[in-house]
Scaffold this active site. Structure first.
Site, PDB file in Angstrom:
ATOM      1  N   GLY A  66      99.297  -3.857  31.344  1.00 36.34           N
ATOM      2  CA  GLY A  66      98.248  -3.048  30.748  1.00 36.34           C
ATOM      3  C   GLY A  66      96.889  -3.704  30.877  1.00 36.34           C
ATOM      4  O   GLY A  66      96.695  -4.647  31.645  1.00 36.34           O
ATOM      5  N   CYS A  67      95.949  -3.207  30.104  1.00 33.45           N
ATOM      6  CA  CYS A  67      94.582  -3.721  30.145  1.00 33.45           C
ATOM      7  C   CYS A  67      94.553  -5.219  29.880  1.00 33.45           C
ATOM      8  O   CYS A  67      95.133  -5.696  28.903  1.00 33.45           O
ATOM      9  CB  CYS A  67      93.733  -2.992  29.112  1.00 33.45           C
ATOM     10  SG  CYS A  67      92.062  -3.640  28.951  1.00 33.45           S
ATOM     11  N   PHE A  68      93.873  -5.959  30.749  1.00 36.20           N
ATOM     12  CA  PHE A  68      93.871  -7.421  30.589  1.00 36.20           C
ATOM     13  C   PHE A  68      93.113  -7.891  29.358  1.00 36.20           C
ATOM     14  O   PHE A  68      93.298  -9.014  28.907  1.00 36.20           O
ATOM     15  CB  PHE A  68      93.371  -8.147  31.842  1.00 36.20           C
ATOM     16  CG  PHE A  68      92.171  -7.564  32.543  1.00 36.20           C
ATOM     17  CD1 PHE A  68      91.130  -6.956  31.870  1.00 36.20           C
ATOM     18  CD2 PHE A  68      92.102  -7.630  33.933  1.00 36.20           C
ATOM     19  CE1 PHE A  68      90.029  -6.442  32.541  1.00 36.20           C
ATOM     20  CE2 PHE A  68      91.003  -7.114  34.623  1.00 36.20           C
ATOM     21  CZ  PHE A  68      89.966  -6.521  33.922  1.00 36.20           C
TER      22      PHE A  68
END
Length: 217
Positions: free
Chosen positions: A51-53
């Site tokens: 997912g989003c870092f």
């Protein structure tokens, strides 16, 4: 984070109420790895995607023994390792973090336990929560053959426990890691009131601290 970035900013104050509760609010209880990487002297690195870092970075920055976390892109080429290209979902990159850690304080297996239990949902395919696309896939990029063996064994172990109630989608992949743009680094710490951080990432950090109190800074 691209899919809901502007809407979340607009409803930041009410986002936590409007969004559907999920794994972001709590950790899944899973066993420690039965197999782990042999402790070595000197700092080691792990590369994980899920997912989003921003959220991965925020969670692992709070783990004791972690010296540095860098947000970036893994699995594609250097030429397309930038946010604009990766967002097209055609570069084969995954948003990922490179974790530099002291194996005398925290093991690779323990990092994987945090990764699977609270840092993301390993059952989601090509997406995480509001974000969809292969750049948000669940993937491990082992840095050594031993890491690869431990990661594979842990995925099998967790699959056998059926702790998630669904098949684990996490893949073990190969590929270089490239740091993301400067504005992505330390994003949650620098932008604690950002709508996306408030809705999706602060709950992950809180869940991590609740589930692993002795491991949290």
């Amino acid at each position: 984070m691209k899919s809901l970035l502007l809407p979340v900013i607009a409803i930041a104050a009410g986002a936590a109420v409007l969004a559907t509760p999920g794994q972001a609010e709590k950790a899944v209880r899973i066993p420690a790895p039965a197999q782990d990487v042999t402790a070595k002297s000197g700092l080691q690195t792990a590369v994980l995607a899920g997912g989003c870092f921003w959220g991965l970075e925020a969670v692992f920055q709070d783990v004791k023994g972690v010296r540095d976390v860098t947000s970036g892109y893994a699995g594609g080429t250097r030429e397309t390792a930038n946010y604009a290209d990766v967002s097209t979902e055609r570069t084969r990159h995954a948003e990922a973090v490179k974790i530099t850690y002291d194996p005398r304080v925290v093991s690779y297996g323990t990092l994987l336990r945090v990764y699977f239990s609270v840092a993301h949902d390993p059952t989601q395919v090509d997406g995480q929560y509001p974000d969809s696309g292969p750049s948000y896939r669940s993937a491990i990029f082992p840095q050594t053959p031993e890491q690869r063996a431990v990661a594979a064994a842990y995925i099998r172990q967790l699959g056998a426990t059926k702790a998630f109630g669904k098949p684990i989608a996490t893949k073990i992949e190969s590929g270089q890691f490239f740091p993301a743009e400067a504005y992505h680094q330390d994003f949650a710490r620098k932008n604690p009131t950002h709508g996306y951080i408030v809705r999706w990432d602060k709950p992950k950090v809180a869940a991590f601290k609740a589930a692993f109190p002795t491991l949290a800074r």
